[in-house]
Write an enzyme that holds these catalytic residues in place. Structure first.
Site, PDB file in Angstrom:
ATOM      1  N   HIS A  37      -2.626  -9.627  -0.817  1.00 53.62           N
ATOM      2  CA  HIS A  37      -3.039  -8.300  -0.372  1.00 53.62           C
ATOM      3  C   HIS A  37      -3.943  -8.324   0.865  1.00 53.62           C
ATOM      4  O   HIS A  37      -3.710  -7.591   1.828  1.00 53.62           O
ATOM      5  CB  HIS A  37      -3.751  -7.565  -1.507  1.00 53.62           C
ATOM      6  CG  HIS A  37      -3.959  -6.103  -1.221  1.00 53.62           C
ATOM      7  ND1 HIS A  37      -2.919  -5.228  -0.999  1.00 53.62           N
ATOM      8  CD2 HIS A  37      -5.085  -5.352  -1.116  1.00 53.62           C
ATOM      9  CE1 HIS A  37      -3.380  -4.016  -0.773  1.00 53.62           C
ATOM     10  NE2 HIS A  37      -4.709  -4.059  -0.830  1.00 53.62           N
TER      11      HIS A  37
ATOM     12  N   HIS B 205     -11.374  -3.818   7.225  1.00 53.55           N
ATOM     13  CA  HIS B 205     -11.331  -4.968   6.314  1.00 53.55           C
ATOM     14  C   HIS B 205     -11.496  -6.312   7.013  1.00 53.55           C
ATOM     15  O   HIS B 205     -10.947  -7.330   6.568  1.00 53.55           O
ATOM     16  CB  HIS B 205     -10.044  -4.955   5.489  1.00 53.55           C
ATOM     17  CG  HIS B 205      -9.834  -3.678   4.727  1.00 53.55           C
ATOM     18  ND1 HIS B 205     -10.732  -3.220   3.789  1.00 53.55           N
ATOM     19  CD2 HIS B 205      -8.842  -2.742   4.792  1.00 53.55           C
ATOM     20  CE1 HIS B 205     -10.295  -2.070   3.288  1.00 53.55           C
ATOM     21  NE2 HIS B 205      -9.159  -1.754   3.883  1.00 53.55           N
TER      22      HIS B 205
ATOM     23  N   TYR C  12      -2.168   3.612  -6.469  1.00 52.19           N
ATOM     24  CA  TYR C  12      -3.450   4.207  -6.058  1.00 52.19           C
ATOM     25  C   TYR C  12      -3.984   5.133  -7.156  1.00 52.19           C
ATOM     26  O   TYR C  12      -4.578   6.166  -6.890  1.00 52.19           O
ATOM     27  CB  TYR C  12      -3.318   4.966  -4.736  1.00 52.19           C
ATOM     28  CG  TYR C  12      -3.410   4.060  -3.531  1.00 52.19           C
ATOM     29  CD1 TYR C  12      -4.545   4.035  -2.726  1.00 52.19           C
ATOM     30  CD2 TYR C  12      -2.363   3.204  -3.199  1.00 52.19           C
ATOM     31  CE1 TYR C  12      -4.638   3.204  -1.626  1.00 52.19           C
ATOM     32  CE2 TYR C  12      -2.438   2.369  -2.101  1.00 52.19           C
ATOM     33  CZ  TYR C  12      -3.577   2.364  -1.321  1.00 52.19           C
ATOM     34  OH  TYR C  12      -3.659   1.525  -0.240  1.00 52.19           O
TER      35      TYR C  12
ATOM     36  N   ASN D 248      -6.620  -4.281  -4.259  1.00 54.07           N
ATOM     37  CA  ASN D 248      -7.914  -3.786  -4.725  1.00 54.07           C
ATOM     38  C   ASN D 248      -7.788  -2.509  -5.565  1.00 54.07           C
ATOM     39  O   ASN D 248      -8.597  -2.281  -6.479  1.00 54.07           O
ATOM     40  CB  ASN D 248      -8.858  -3.543  -3.542  1.00 54.07           C
ATOM     41  CG  ASN D 248      -8.276  -2.608  -2.496  1.00 54.07           C
ATOM     42  OD1 ASN D 248      -7.132  -2.784  -2.065  1.00 54.07           O
ATOM     43  ND2 ASN D 248      -9.048  -1.631  -2.067  1.00 54.07           N
TER      44      ASN D 248
ATOM     45  N   ASP E 135       0.823  -1.214   0.000  1.00 57.15           N
ATOM     46  CA  ASP E 135       0.000   0.000   0.000  1.00 57.15           C
ATOM     47  C   ASP E 135       0.855   1.261   0.000  1.00 57.15           C
ATOM     48  O   ASP E 135       0.778   2.099   0.895  1.00 57.15           O
ATOM     49  CB  ASP E 135      -0.949  -0.019   1.198  1.00 57.15           C
ATOM     50  CG  ASP E 135      -1.912  -1.199   1.144  1.00 57.15           C
ATOM     51  OD1 ASP E 135      -3.026  -1.014   0.652  1.00 57.15           O
ATOM     52  OD2 ASP E 135      -1.511  -2.302   1.567  1.00 57.15           O
TER      53      ASP E 135
END
Length: 403
Positions: free
Chosen positions: A269, A279, A155, A185, A125
């Protein structure tokens, strides 16, 4: 959020068209089969040859290799040519100097060692924030051999110029050491109602050696490096029992030679173990299907991202402490623009040993066939000091975990 993304889009679009020119940019390298390295770069000059010249002395290119190029379109955006060249065979633990397209600046990378020890820099991330810059600066202080990223790259989230700015942001590191990544994602980039191909930018820009490992998808693959078998799973590819990914994983694990590669690492991930409010439960399907495979194969360590915090667990299996299970680590704290996941569940589960909502990165040094050392470094510290650490024993040598 919409206004912020629009502003970022306009700014990065201007930057891209100002800087994406004849010279190579967004250069990054990745391992590609035994003793080989894939070199990827972009340029707006369609006349550039897909050639990489290289050698072991500055400015002396005794070798060259040819490759191809591709491009993609997405909602009105057209990428520049994306060049892809595999070079080798290469000597281990050796500095190579190279240039892309027969002209332009000279780059330098170092190949991983042939034998232990080997050091991995690991973080998920990343994004493109001030915290990302801090993370990359700390990693640059590390004498690491391979960079592992369990999803969450640019991102861009449909704003394609952000892929270009990300490529330029990470080039100083990604052009000097191999970066091995898997998707998260934010790499999906599907748009409701509009027909878009998922992962189109990710697959075009970050091609990994999936075919060499028998995988049919760039979203999951495996590779060997310096006595370590590393499996990069796809949290956003079908992963239930008897899916293509499940069957590939089963075959891949059964083919591991623990004499040649005594360590097995797995990265994906979405975490299977998580005591953060963010999450919760999102990895349950994959966990239910795949955790028994990892347990039977005595996988040593599992790394995940997605949750923007750091958390280290004990060895665990089927939601219980188990000395023969994998040690899980969440390392989704690279610098996400969404900020930190600050809400941890209370009380802290017994299988969660250390957790902190801070940006940072991790380093795993595998010293020999039996012992490795893990450290976590928070960005709040000016230097890359150790904030958490643990010694890890190899499961395949544990007398308590024989089948």
């Amino acid at each position: 959020m919409g206004a912020a993304f629009l502003l970022a889009f306009l700014l990065t679009t201007a930057a891209v068209y100002a800087c994406l020119c004849a010279g190579p940019e967004q250069v990054h390298i990745s391992l590609s089969g035994q003793n080989q390295m894939r070199v990827t770069w972009l340029t707006n000059d369609t006349g550039v040859l897909s050639i990489v010249e290289y050698g072991t002395l500055p400015g002396v290119y005794n070798y060259s290799a040819k490759g191809g190029n591709t491009s993609y379109s997405y909602l009105g955006y057209k990428s520049g040519p994306i060049y892809d060249v595999t070079i080798g065979p290469l000597d281990a633990n050796t500095n190579y100097y190279y240039r892309c397209g027969t002209s332009g600046p000279e780059y330098k990378f170092k190949t991983p060692p042939l034998q232990f020890p080997i050091t991995f820099a690991i973080v998920g991330d990343l994004g493109q924030t001030k915290w990302t810059n801090s993370t990359l600066q700390h990693i640059q202080q590390t004498n690491y051999d391979v960079f592992l990223l369990p999803g969450g790259l640019s991102y861009a989230d449909t704003q394609q110029p952000l892929w270009d700015s990300f490529g330029k942001l990470v080039e100083p590191l990604a052009s000097t050491r191999p970066w091995m990544v898997t998707e998260g994602n934010h790499e999906t980039e599907t748009v409701p109602i509009v027909v878009t191909e998922p992962f189109i930018a990710y697959n075009a820009r970050w091609q990994m050696p999936f075919e060499q490992s028998g995988s049919s998808s760039n979203l999951y693959y495996s590779f060997d490096v310096t006595g370590v078998h590393i499996i990069m799973l796809g949290s956003y590819a079908r992963n239930g029992k008897y899916s293509d990914q499940y069957e590939w994983l089963q075959a891949d694990l059964s083919s591991v030679n623990r004499t040649r590669t005594p360590w097995i690492l797995v990265l994906f991930h979405t975490p299977w173990y998580n005591s953060n409010a963010a999450h919760q439960g999102e990895g349950d399907e994959a966990k239910k299907a795949m955790e028994p495979l990892l347990y039977a194969a005595k996988v040593d360590v599992v790394f995940a991202g997605h949750v923007h915090a750091y958390e280290r667990f004990t060895r665990v299996y089927m939601d219980a402490i188990n000395p023969c299970g994998a040690l899980h680590i969440t390392i989704g704290d690279g610098g996400s623009p969404e900020g930190l996941s600050t809400q941890f569940l209370d009380p802290q589960p017994q299988w969660s040993l250390f957790r902190e909502a801070s940006f940072g990165h991790g380093e795993l040094t595998i010293y020999n066939a039996t012992h490795a050392h893990w450290t976590w470094h928070r960005n709040d510290d000016n230097n890359s000091v150790i904030a958490d650490e643990v010694w890890i024993n190899n499961l395949s040598f544990s007398s308590n975990c024989t089948k």
